[in-house]
Structure formats: C-alpha cells, structure tokens
Design a protein around this motif. Structure first.
Motif, PDB file in Angstrom:
ATOM      1  N   TRP A 140       1.075  -1.333   0.209  1.00 52.08           N
ATOM      2  CA  TRP A 140       0.111   0.004  -0.050  1.00 52.08           C
ATOM      3  C   TRP A 140       1.031   1.304  -0.082  1.00 52.08           C
ATOM      4  CZ3 TRP A 140      -4.977   0.983  -1.253  1.00 52.08           C
ATOM      5  CH2 TRP A 140      -5.559  -0.101  -1.197  1.00 52.08           C
ATOM      6  N   SER A 141       1.963   0.991   0.893  1.00 53.09           N
ATOM      7  CA  SER A 141       2.788   2.287   0.750  1.00 53.09           C
ATOM      8  C   SER A 141       3.328   2.615  -0.655  1.00 53.09           C
ATOM      9  CB  SER A 141       3.897   2.223   1.845  1.00 53.09           C
ATOM     10  OG  SER A 141       4.918   1.284   1.260  1.00 53.09           O
ATOM     11  N   PHE A 142       3.495   1.785  -1.407  1.00 56.38           N
ATOM     12  CA  PHE A 142       3.764   1.879  -3.043  1.00 56.38           C
ATOM     13  C   PHE A 142       2.650   2.632  -3.548  1.00 56.38           C
ATOM     14  CE2 PHE A 142       7.451  -0.575  -2.141  1.00 56.38           C
ATOM     15  CZ  PHE A 142       8.304  -0.045  -2.969  1.00 56.38           C
ATOM     16  N   LEU A 143       1.448   2.352  -3.159  1.00 55.56           N
ATOM     17  CA  LEU A 143       0.385   2.916  -4.004  1.00 55.56           C
ATOM     18  C   LEU A 143       0.147   4.145  -3.481  1.00 55.56           C
ATOM     19  CD1 LEU A 143      -2.155  -0.071  -3.810  1.00 55.56           C
ATOM     20  CD2 LEU A 143      -0.979   0.950  -5.818  1.00 55.56           C
ATOM     21  N   TYR A 144       0.625   4.545  -2.143  1.00 55.86           N
ATOM     22  CA  TYR A 144       0.290   5.985  -1.576  1.00 55.86           C
ATOM     23  C   TYR A 144       1.387   6.881  -2.270  1.00 55.86           C
ATOM     24  CZ  TYR A 144      -3.079   3.743   1.711  1.00 55.86           C
ATOM     25  OH  TYR A 144      -4.023   3.475   2.178  1.00 55.86           O
ATOM     26  N   SER A 145       2.544   6.426  -2.392  1.00 58.15           N
ATOM     27  CA  SER A 145       3.771   7.371  -2.647  1.00 58.15           C
ATOM     28  C   SER A 145       3.392   8.263  -3.881  1.00 58.15           C
ATOM     29  CB  SER A 145       4.962   6.577  -2.557  1.00 58.15           C
ATOM     30  OG  SER A 145       5.923   7.493  -3.512  1.00 58.15           O
ATOM     31  N   PRO A 146       3.553   9.472  -3.820  1.00 56.77           N
ATOM     32  CA  PRO A 146       3.300  10.355  -5.052  1.00 56.77           C
ATOM     33  C   PRO A 146       4.257  10.059  -6.037  1.00 56.77           C
ATOM     34  CG  PRO A 146       3.874  11.657  -3.315  1.00 56.77           C
ATOM     35  CD  PRO A 146       3.616  10.172  -2.566  1.00 56.77           C
ATOM     36  N   GLN A 147       5.667   9.536  -5.838  1.00 55.80           N
ATOM     37  CA  GLN A 147       6.700   9.197  -6.691  1.00 55.80           C
ATOM     38  C   GLN A 147       6.422   8.038  -7.425  1.00 55.80           C
ATOM     39  OE1 GLN A 147       8.974  11.426  -7.185  1.00 55.80           O
ATOM     40  NE2 GLN A 147       7.949  12.968  -5.584  1.00 55.80           N
ATOM     41  N   LEU A 148       5.751   7.219  -6.889  1.00 54.33           N
ATOM     42  CA  LEU A 148       5.743   5.713  -7.358  1.00 54.33           C
ATOM     43  C   LEU A 148       4.258   5.107  -7.675  1.00 54.33           C
ATOM     44  CD1 LEU A 148       8.020   4.475  -4.848  1.00 54.33           C
ATOM     45  CD2 LEU A 148       8.664   4.803  -6.957  1.00 54.33           C
ATOM     46  N   SER A 149       3.409   5.959  -7.138  1.00 49.03           N
ATOM     47  CA  SER A 149       1.856   5.398  -7.378  1.00 49.03           C
ATOM     48  C   SER A 149       1.171   5.758  -8.670  1.00 49.03           C
ATOM     49  CB  SER A 149       1.084   5.888  -6.151  1.00 49.03           C
ATOM     50  OG  SER A 149      -0.437   5.591  -6.485  1.00 49.03           O
ATOM     51  N   PRO A 150       1.082   4.610  -9.433  1.00 47.80           N
ATOM     52  CA  PRO A 150      -0.075   4.709 -10.621  1.00 47.80           C
ATOM     53  C   PRO A 150      -1.219   5.180 -10.388  1.00 47.80           C
ATOM     54  CG  PRO A 150       0.264   2.351  -9.971  1.00 47.80           C
ATOM     55  CD  PRO A 150       0.811   3.112  -9.131  1.00 47.80           C
ATOM     56  N   VAL A 151      -1.716   4.922  -9.128  1.00 45.50           N
ATOM     57  CA  VAL A 151      -3.233   5.719  -8.677  1.00 45.50           C
ATOM     58  C   VAL A 151      -3.087   6.875  -8.717  1.00 45.50           C
ATOM     59  CG1 VAL A 151      -4.941   5.668  -6.978  1.00 45.50           C
ATOM     60  CG2 VAL A 151      -3.577   3.552  -7.294  1.00 45.50           C
ATOM     61  N   VAL A 152      -2.083   7.592  -7.921  1.00 46.76           N
ATOM     62  CA  VAL A 152      -1.630   8.931  -7.800  1.00 46.76           C
ATOM     63  C   VAL A 152      -1.717   9.560  -9.098  1.00 46.76           C
ATOM     64  CG1 VAL A 152      -0.368  10.857  -6.858  1.00 46.76           C
ATOM     65  CG2 VAL A 152      -0.901   8.832  -5.298  1.00 46.76           C
ATOM     66  N   ASP A 153      -0.747   8.944 -10.231  1.00 41.53           N
ATOM     67  CA  ASP A 153      -0.739   9.478 -11.471  1.00 41.53           C
ATOM     68  C   ASP A 153      -1.768   9.495 -12.184  1.00 41.53           C
ATOM     69  OD1 ASP A 153       2.165   9.782 -11.284  1.00 41.53           O
ATOM     70  OD2 ASP A 153       2.436   8.157 -12.483  1.00 41.53           O
ATOM     71  N   LEU A 154      -2.752   8.691 -11.861  1.00 38.65           N
ATOM     72  CA  LEU A 154      -3.947   8.668 -12.691  1.00 38.65           C
ATOM     73  C   LEU A 154      -4.945   9.749 -12.101  1.00 38.65           C
ATOM     74  CD1 LEU A 154      -4.341   6.049 -14.335  1.00 38.65           C
ATOM     75  CD2 LEU A 154      -6.188   5.197 -12.885  1.00 38.65           C
ATOM     76  N   LEU A 155      -4.814   9.934 -10.761  1.00 40.70           N
ATOM     77  CA  LEU A 155      -5.723  10.875 -10.286  1.00 40.70           C
ATOM     78  C   LEU A 155      -5.210  12.443 -10.642  1.00 40.70           C
ATOM     79  CD1 LEU A 155      -6.371   9.394  -6.596  1.00 40.70           C
ATOM     80  CD2 LEU A 155      -8.135   9.904  -8.595  1.00 40.70           C
ATOM     81  N   ASN A 156      -3.828  12.482 -10.740  1.00 39.53           N
ATOM     82  CA  ASN A 156      -3.360  13.650 -11.124  1.00 39.53           C
ATOM     83  C   ASN A 156      -3.739  14.137 -12.534  1.00 39.53           C
ATOM     84  OD1 ASN A 156      -1.568  14.423  -8.881  1.00 39.53           O
ATOM     85  ND2 ASN A 156       0.202  13.412  -9.580  1.00 39.53           N
ATOM     86  N   GLY A 157      -3.904  12.959 -13.545  1.00 37.71           N
ATOM     87  CA  GLY A 157      -4.245  13.174 -14.708  1.00 37.71           C
ATOM     88  C   GLY A 157      -5.706  13.588 -14.997  1.00 37.71           C
ATOM     89  N   ILE A 158      -6.538  13.311 -13.864  1.00 36.20           N
ATOM     90  CA  ILE A 158      -7.985  14.097 -14.124  1.00 36.20           C
ATOM     91  C   ILE A 158      -8.096  15.181 -13.179  1.00 36.20           C
ATOM     92  CG2 ILE A 158      -8.893  11.797 -14.901  1.00 36.20           C
ATOM     93  CD1 ILE A 158     -10.066  11.577 -11.655  1.00 36.20           C
ATOM     94  N   GLY A 159      -6.711  15.809 -12.619  1.00 37.41           N
ATOM     95  CA  GLY A 159      -6.836  17.106 -11.975  1.00 37.41           C
ATOM     96  C   GLY A 159      -7.212  16.855 -10.545  1.00 37.41           C
ATOM     97  N   VAL A 160      -6.988  15.747 -10.042  1.00 37.56           N
ATOM     98  CA  VAL A 160      -7.208  15.684  -8.454  1.00 37.56           C
ATOM     99  C   VAL A 160      -5.642  15.228  -8.163  1.00 37.56           C
ATOM    100  CG1 VAL A 160      -8.330  14.337  -6.670  1.00 37.56           C
ATOM    101  CG2 VAL A 160      -9.448  14.745  -8.903  1.00 37.56           C
ATOM    102  N   SER A 161      -5.188  15.980  -7.030  1.00 42.55           N
ATOM    103  CA  SER A 161      -3.972  15.779  -6.514  1.00 42.55           C
ATOM    104  C   SER A 161      -4.181  15.319  -5.076  1.00 42.55           C
ATOM    105  CB  SER A 161      -2.973  16.791  -6.674  1.00 42.55           C
ATOM    106  OG  SER A 161      -3.477  17.875  -6.632  1.00 42.55           O
ATOM    107  N   PRO A 162      -4.404  14.188  -4.743  1.00 48.57           N
ATOM    108  CA  PRO A 162      -4.250  13.530  -3.281  1.00 48.57           C
ATOM    109  C   PRO A 162      -3.076  13.544  -2.603  1.00 48.57           C
ATOM    110  CG  PRO A 162      -4.501  11.711  -4.692  1.00 48.57           C
ATOM    111  CD  PRO A 162      -4.350  13.034  -5.460  1.00 48.57           C
TER     112      PRO A 162
END
Lengths: 306, 447
Positions: A140-162
């Motif tokens: 999960w820490s890999f999914l949370y990390s803004p540097q590594l997470s594909p989830v964060v990348d995806l969310l950034n793509g739609i304008g959400v930066s969690p």
C-alpha cells in the motif's frame, strides 16, 4: 481393616496412572503457557515497578531498585502517551464500525441465494488476510507514494492531487490498510455463523410474508449478533495494538512520529534502554485493552444473549 | 476432568516456577549493582589457539576475515552479520552475558553502550594505545572518549560533501555554491526557474544527517565537566543551522516529502526534480548503483561552508568495540588493529563493503586516489579526504542519543508539516536529552 487398607491402596494405585495421563496431556499446554505467557507478563509487571539508579560519575554503573508507582505516574504525565491513545481512539471509532459494517454486508450478500460464484467471492474477500500485515503495508505504501503510485498518477491526470501521506490523511491511509487486511477475516466469521442458521427459519419467515430485506435485518443479523460482538472485541484489541501499518508508512512519511501509537511509543522507549518505562507503558496498554474488551462484552452481553 | 486438587497442585507448581524465575532475575539485577568500575583489563596473550567472535553489518566482511584466518591460524575469527537489528542483538547478548569479543558500534552509540557497561578497556595492551596515531583524530577522540581508555578501534567514517547535478546548474546558469548563503540563493533561483525543481530535500526523519550539519557548525550537543553531562543541544550554533533550513522549508525551496534512500527519493532524483544531495563518503556508490542513467551528470564538491570557515561534518561511520567479557584482549587487539589499519584489509573493505576508512593510511589507498567513472573520472575521494581533515575533533555524542534523535525527528517532522519550527525542535530535543538522562539516573544539566 486389612481389606479396607488394601482397597484404598488399590484405589490409589488406580488413580496413579490416571493423574500421570492428565499431567501428560496438560503439560504441553501449561508449560509453554507458563514460560511464554505468565513469566513474561510477570517479568514486565515486575520491571514496571523498578527505577534505575546509578553509582555516580559520567559513566557510573546502573542498578535498579523498587520505585513504587513512579513509572506509572510518568506514563500518565507523558503527553505522547495521551496523544497516541487519542489517535488510536479516533482510528478505532471510525475504522472498526466501517470495517465491520462492510464485513457484515459482504457476509449477508454471500448468504443470499441470488449471488453466483460464491466460492470465488468468498476466497477473494478472504485473500488479503493471507497477505502478512507488513507486506500489505509495504504494498500500500507504494500505492500511496506520489513518486511511485500509478493511482496518484491517474488521479493527477484527471486533475485531483491527493496527498495520502499528509499530516491529516496518513491516519486514514493506515486505517485503509487495516480494513483491507481484516474485512475478509471478519466476514468469514460472520458468514460461518450465518451458515449455521437452520433454513426452516427463513421458510417460516417467507410464509409469514417477510421480504429478503426483512429476513436479513430482522432474522439473520440478530441471530449472528454474538459473532458480530466477537469480531468487535477482536477489532478493539487489534486497534489498541496497532503497530505494523504505521511503522511501515513511517518509512516513507515523516507525518508518522516514533510515538504514533501506544505500541510504537513503548518500542521507542525500549530502544532508548528505558525498559522499566516501556514495561509500564505495556502494562497500561494491556489494562486498557482488558477494560475495553470486557467492558464491551459486559455492555452487550444481555442484548446478545451471551 | 482434572480434580480440583490436581488443578491446585498444578497452580502450586506454576507459582513455584514463577517465584524461582523471579528470584533468578532478582539475583541477576542485584549483580549489576555490585559490579565495580573495571580498570583497564590485563593483556596477557593466550597460551594456545583462540577463537574470536566478531559481529558486524559490513557486506563482504566474510572475505576480509577469511584473509585474516588464512594468515593467522592461531587466532581464528568467526563473524556474524547483525544487519537486522544490530543494537537489539548486541543489547540482548550483553544482558544474557553472551556478547561477542568484538562488535561493530556506530560512533553515536558508543556513549550509550558504555553506560550499559558494554565495553572493556583495552588500554592495557601496548598495541591498542599505540594505534592512536593511525587514525583520523576525531575518530580516535570518540572511540577513546577523549583518551580516557581504548574501548574501540575506528573503522569507517562519513565525511560530508555536496553531490551536485552539474547539468542542471549549467542549464540555469547558476554557479555551484561554495557557502550556505550561495546555496540558499541557488535554491531560490532553481525553484523559481522550475517550480517542480528543488535544490535538495530535508528529511525530517533523519536526525543522523541533521546532526552532521550541526557538527559542521561546531554546535556541540554535549560536554562533560565536573561530575555532570552538560547538554547543549539547543544552542546559538545549532539554532543557526535550524533557522537556515527553516527558511528554506518555509519558502518551499527544499522538499520535505522524501525519506533518505527510500524508493520515492530515487524516483525524484531520476525525474530530475532534485539538484543536489548533502551526503557522506559512503554514498558515492548510492547514485552510481541506483541511477546508472545519470552517469556523467554528477560531481562531488566540498560541503557548503558557513562563511569562510572550511569546517565539514561527519555523517555515520562505525567503530569495532571491545565487548564486555572479552577474555582474549591481546588477540582481539591484534585482529582489530589489522582489520582497521592494514592496507590490504582496508582495500577489501572499501571494495566489498564501500567503507571509507577511518585510518590515515587508508585514505591513501590506490582505490581512493583514482578517478571514478560515474563522476566524470573526477577524483571524488580527494574531496572526502579534505572533508575528513576539516572535521571538528571535539564533537561528542550523548548517552541517550537514540532517544534524543527520535525526539528531534518527531519535532522536525512537525515543523516540516507546518506546526512549529526547527528551532522548536531543538528545544524539544534538548528537553528529551535532559529527561531521558534523568530516567537513566545519569547526572546532567543544561549547559
């Protein structure tokens, strides 16, 4: 006289091997119980009433002496201890009900005749429990990390930066890991309780005109209440002992302090060689756990018919 | 099933065992109090062959020890890798009376372990005392607690320097900073040129690194005078360092979301988001191994200085300590001196374990005077050797350093998250130092 004596002797002789058998069967339980449970608990209790003294000088020699409740007073004066308790109280109040509610819904869904591929869903929901807690936390820490997470990348793509690791959010990120790990386990306990309900009850309810909804909430849930209470007690204990999820997230987020949960505090204090204070913290956590879980059992005993 | 009486008997037996265990532990603890201050131990050689246990965390140490064993059949050394929970394992062994003859101990843990009565004084051995001149002065000063005995041999050090992405500085036409003032100006320019770019990161969970910065500014954390430890964690000199970084953090010119050596940190460097790294000698292989694509883009230059003072700092490094219960001090000294000052041994340790030697002869190793391909064949070790010579020799660690580091980290993390400042963190660390020493009955006062 002689008859009586020999009779007694016979009885005694008869009792001898039986006592030996009992001992042979009980020793494998009592010996580890004593060595690995009672003795360490006793040792921690004993340590918690000691204080360190020194013979003086820069590198004077240390010895311990009886200190009464000194260590416990220090536990209660320690703001970090209060802070860590407050944190897990918040964690517990939100995470435990959410997790158990989800587990209950999943168990009820698995129990309806409408669902197909039940075996698959049962195993799939239980699977996270088979992943060791530390591994799950690393994943999960890999999914949370803004540097590594594909989830964060995806969310950034739609304008959400969690920010999953921020000061206000990291507690809930840890709660999410716990929920992911334990929901399936709790679901399985509730589901097996549901399986033991005789189907005649549902038939009777249907004849009386009860909908599936009414059967679930009016019949199933009240009957499996003891299992729900059991899982709640387990979850309360688990929350108080929270350690691995925040400890792993600490590796990538400085918003988790070394004293984030009571167990982490005890560990930090012990790693600073203050074993007596660490023992007092541990005993205090144990007492709080005991009071909360038995308090909850007592509170719900009547309603659950335990 | 079992009768009440047999159950009672079992409980009785359980209580007896518990009582005897309690009695045993009681005995062992009263034993602690009766042990008196040990004078320098005798240094008689053993009559026959001996075997020494040596615990360490250095990769490839087995090959170094194999070399020794081959040359010295009568002093056999056995090693154990204690990378996993090094100090936990050492602490447990000390409590159980099964400590090895020699163990790797970081400089900042020496005072703590000495207060746990972990070491023997090897100054009774002529070879041990004579080793003083073989080592970089500050390392000997720490291992001998200011020449009050010989408790350990220095092994490696982490003289600090600045790792720089020269291509990024060239791209924005910014000169590579030589002082901390220039560094702050560069931080501002880089961040203004590209909001995604930061000059470096400040890892609040890395007190060891921050302590290295304090060391550079001679912000002494501890001193000993009279019969007390003087605690000066929060001082004018330490505030100067804290306030400097606080300004960079407040301006968001340095990042605070990267943990040192974590995968996210490497990812940020890989994406060209961070332009420098304030690091130590042992890190030279870190970028080479983790960011092979950036070969040729990195350079290593002296750490930025406070004004014109050339002082540098140290981050990390270890000693090999003589542990309590050591019955073969003579042989232990022979091995320990060889291990940490023999050029052949040092070359192997550098090659296999990446150790940067604490020994003066070690600084002249052929491997350390060559250019390193990753850094454009620059002789980067010359930078570290110069740094090593400019490290304050009178800096000392405290007896509860680990607790102080944790308190400092927790408070620095709060500052990085926007509540409080790094100056407040120093105050918190100062308080933690005093209270943890009080808990351990160590005489201390704010200095």
């Amino acid at each position: 006289m002689t008859d009586e004596k020999s009779g007694r002797r016979r009885r005694l002789r008869g009792g001898g091997p039986r006592a030996g058998t009992i001992a042979a069967f009980l020793t494998p339980f009592y010996l580890p119980f004593l060595l690995f449970y009672l003795v360490p608990v006793g040792y921690a209790l004993w340590q918690s009433f000691r204080v360190v003294r020194r013979t003086g000088g820069q590198f004077g020699h240390a010895y311990t002496t009886f200190g009464g409740f000194d260590q416990y007073l220090q536990v209660f004066r320690n703001a970090e201890f209060g802070g860590s308790l407050g944190r897990i109280a918040l964690f517990g109040i939100v995470q435990v009900p959410v997790m158990l509610f989800v587990a209950l819904i999943m168990a009820l869904l698995l129990d309806t005749p409408l669902l197909r591929a039940k075996g698959f869903f049962r195993i799939a929901a239980f699977m996270p429990y088979a992943v060791p807690g530390v591994i799950a936390a690393i994943m999960w820490s890999f999914l949370y990390s803004p540097q590594l997470s594909p989830v964060v990348d995806l969310l950034n793509g739609i304008g959400v930066s969690p920010d999953f690791l921020g000061p206000g959010t990291v507690l809930w990120s840890a709660a999410n890991i716990s929920t992911w790990c334990w929901t399936g386990y709790n679901m399985l306990i509730m589901f097996s309780a549901l399986q033991s309900i005789p189907p005649e009850l549902y038939e009777a309810a249907k004849i009386d005109g009860a909908s599936n909804w009414a059967i679930a909430w009016r019949i199933k849930v009240p009957i499996i209440a003891p299992s729900i209470i059991l899982t709640t007690v387990f979850s309360i204990i688990g929350t108080l002992q929270l350690y691995s999820e925040p400890a792993v997230l600490r590796q990538i987020s400085s918003n988790i302090s070394s004293t984030y949960t009571p167990n982490m505090l005890a560990y930090a204090v012990a790693s600073g060689n203050n074993y007596q204070q660490a023992a007092a913290i541990s005993v205090t956590i144990a007492v709080i756990t005991f009071v909360l879980s038995f308090g909850f059992l007592k509170l719900t005993a009547k309603r659950a018919g335990l | 099933m079992s009768t009440p009486s047999s159950r009672l008997r079992l409980v009785g037996a359980a209580l007896t065992v518990a009582a005897s265990v309690a009695a045993l532990t009681a005995c062992s603890s009263s034993d602690d109090s009766s042990s008196s201050a040990a004078p320098a131990s005798s240094c008689a050689p053993a009559s026959g062959p001996v075997t020494l246990q040596y615990w360490n965390t250095v990769p490839g140490m087995d090959q170094v020890v194999a070399l020794w064993n081959q040359k010295n059949p009568t002093i056999k050394v056995e090693i154990k890798n204690v990378s996993n929970d090094q100090y936990g394992q050492i602490g447990n062994a000390l409590k159980a009376g099964t400590a090895p003859e020699l163990a790797q101990v970081g400089y900042d843990e020496l005072a703590n372990l000495r207060l746990q009565d972990a070491f023997v004084d090897a100054s009774g051995c002529a070879d041990a005392k004579a080793a003083k001149d073989k080592f970089v002065p500050w390392t000997w000063s720490q291992a001998s607690f200011g020449d009050t005995g010989v408790f350990a041999m220095p092994q490696d050090t982490g003289p600090m320097a600045l790792f720089v992405r020269t291509d990024i500085f060239a791209k924005y036409h910014i000169a590579i900073p030589k002082t901390w003032d220039e560094y702050a100006a560069a931080a501002q320019k880089l961040h203004a040129a590209d909001p995604k770019l930061s000059i470096t990161f400040f890892d609040p969970n890395n007190a060891e690194w921050f302590n290295g910065l304090l060391w550079q500014n001679s912000a002494h954390m501890y001193a000993y005078s009279g019969d007390k430890w003087q605690v000066t964690v929060d001082s004018t000199a330490s505030r100067q360092v804290a306030d400097y970084w606080q300004k960079l953090i407040a301006a968001k010119e340095v990042r605070t979301d990267l943990a040192n050596t974590s995968p996210p940190m490497y990812a940020a460097y890989e994406k060209d988001q961070v332009a420098t790294y304030v690091g130590a000698a042992w890190a030279y292989g870190m970028f080479r191994d983790n960011l092979p694509k950036q070969a040729g883009k990195w350079s290593i230059v002296p750490m930025p200085t406070w004004g014109t003072n050339p002082a540098s700092g140290d981050w990390g490094g270890s000693t090999v300590a003589f542990m309590k219960g050591n019955k073969h001090l003579y042989e232990s000294v022979k091995f320990n001196v060889w291990l940490n000052s023999d050029p052949e041994a040092l070359a192997l340790e550098n090659k296999l374990g990446g150790l940067y030697p604490a020994s003066l002869a070690g600084l002249q190793l052929p491997a350390l005077s060559q250019g390193v391909p990753y850094y454009n064949n620059e002789k980067v070790f010359d930078v570290f050797a110069d740094s090593s010579k400019n490290i304050d020799t009178s800096f000392a660690w405290g007896p509860t350093q680990k607790t102080v580091n944790l308190a400092l980290q927790d408070a620095m993390a709060k500052a990085a998250a926007g509540s409080g400042t790094l100056g407040d963190a120093l105050k918190t660390a100062q308080d933690a130092a005093l209270s943890s020493m009080k808990d351990q009955a160590i005489p201390a006062a704010a200095g």
